[in-house]
Design a protein around this motif. Sequence first.
Motif, short mmCIF file in Angstrom:
data_model
loop_
_atom_site.label_atom_id
_atom_site.label_comp_id
_atom_site.label_asym_id
_atom_site.label_seq_id
_atom_site.Cartn_x
_atom_site.Cartn_y
_atom_site.Cartn_z
N LEU A 1 -32.04 11.63 33.40
CA LEU A 1 -31.99 13.07 32.97
C LEU A 1 -32.20 13.51 31.39
N ASN A 2 -33.10 14.32 31.21
CA ASN A 2 -32.70 14.29 29.72
C ASN A 2 -33.51 15.63 29.62
N TYR A 3 -32.27 17.15 29.07
CA TYR A 3 -32.71 18.57 29.40
C TYR A 3 -32.48 19.06 28.72
N ASP A 4 -32.91 20.61 27.97
CA ASP A 4 -32.13 21.57 27.85
C ASP A 4 -31.75 22.90 28.73
N VAL A 5 -30.61 23.77 27.83
CA VAL A 5 -29.87 24.51 29.31
C VAL A 5 -30.28 25.38 28.40
N PHE A 6 -31.39 26.66 28.62
CA PHE A 6 -31.03 27.98 28.25
C PHE A 6 -30.95 29.27 29.15
N SER A 7 -30.86 30.85 28.58
CA SER A 7 -30.37 31.21 29.18
C SER A 7 -31.21 32.04 30.08
N LYS A 8 -31.19 32.50 30.94
CA LYS A 8 -31.85 32.76 32.21
C LYS A 8 -33.37 33.46 31.95
N GLY A 9 -34.02 33.13 32.16
CA GLY A 9 -35.38 34.09 31.28
C GLY A 9 -36.33 33.08 31.19
N LYS A 10 -37.72 33.59 31.18
CA LYS A 10 -38.78 32.73 29.95
C LYS A 10 -38.79 32.73 28.61
N GLU A 11 -37.96 33.91 28.45
CA GLU A 11 -37.79 33.99 26.90
C GLU A 11 -36.49 33.96 26.12
N GLY A 12 -35.21 33.06 27.38
CA GLY A 12 -34.06 32.81 26.70
C GLY A 12 -33.77 31.49 25.74
N PHE A 13 -32.57 31.68 25.35
CA PHE A 13 -32.30 31.14 24.52
C PHE A 13 -32.25 30.06 24.87
N LYS A 14 -31.88 28.42 24.22
CA LYS A 14 -31.39 27.96 24.02
C LYS A 14 -29.41 27.39 23.91
N ILE A 15 -29.15 27.73 24.80
CA ILE A 15 -27.56 27.53 25.24
C ILE A 15 -26.66 25.52 25.14
N ASN A 16 -27.47 25.08 25.22
CA ASN A 16 -26.83 23.80 25.31
C ASN A 16 -28.00 22.39 25.80
N GLU A 17 -27.49 21.19 25.98
CA GLU A 17 -28.50 20.11 26.28
C GLU A 17 -27.81 19.02 26.45
N GLY A 18 -28.42 18.27 27.58
CA GLY A 18 -28.04 17.38 28.48
C GLY A 18 -28.97 15.54 28.82
N ARG A 19 -27.56 14.78 28.81
CA ARG A 19 -28.66 13.50 29.24
C ARG A 19 -27.28 13.57 30.18
N LYS A 20 -28.07 12.72 31.23
CA LYS A 20 -27.51 12.43 32.93
C LYS A 20 -28.11 11.10 32.80
N HIS A 21 -26.91 10.01 33.73
CA HIS A 21 -27.60 9.41 34.60
C HIS A 21 -26.90 9.70 36.35
N TYR A 22 -27.88 9.48 36.34
CA TYR A 22 -28.10 9.73 38.23
C TYR A 22 -28.56 7.95 39.02
N PHE A 23 -27.44 8.56 40.10
CA PHE A 23 -27.36 7.84 40.91
C PHE A 23 -27.40 8.19 42.62
N GLY A 24 -28.53 8.19 43.53
CA GLY A 24 -29.22 8.96 44.82
C GLY A 24 -30.24 8.51 45.28
#
Length: 192
Positions: A157-180
Amino acid sequence: MNSTRKIVLLNLFCILFFYSVDAQKIVGVKTNIPHWATVTPNIGIEVAFWNNMTFELSGGYNPFEFGDGQQWKHWIIWPEVRYWFWEPFNGHFLGLHGVFAEFNVGGLNLPFDRLAALKDRRYQGVVNGVGLSYGYTWIVGNSLLLEVTGGAGYGRLNYDVFSKGKEGFKINEGRKHYFGPTKGAVSVAYVF
């Protein structure tokens, strides 16, 4: 989105190639019932191509926003090669599948602790993965089938985290390995 087009075109090429390999062609068209429960229109096509082997390409697309910053927008594609123990489209099978998805979800109050952050944030990103699956198909009519499939594997998973809403501002980003779990379906199929 350029990589998205490449993935879709590659999967369509694989379907057409496998469809033309065998003189006795069997094609199934299916839909995943639980996907409809998440308001995700979906369809799949499966083609028999060699002895007890089939190739399936299924996917879903959810473009909907629910207002007040709530959205569950995504698309997902699962290409899968299956080996059937008895015959294609009948009984037990094992599969090797890929997972390719983009998502843009947020503002949702879900009852799962692990997803509690979705209430106040929006996550936008991609998932790429691979997994093994097992399933069983019942013949319930002349050309009608019922299939249950479950699979597990690895996802990146590669993702960006935004504040709530379509016009939200970027808070963080993340990279995760997922097993499941990487695949789950209860499908109704029609075989030609």
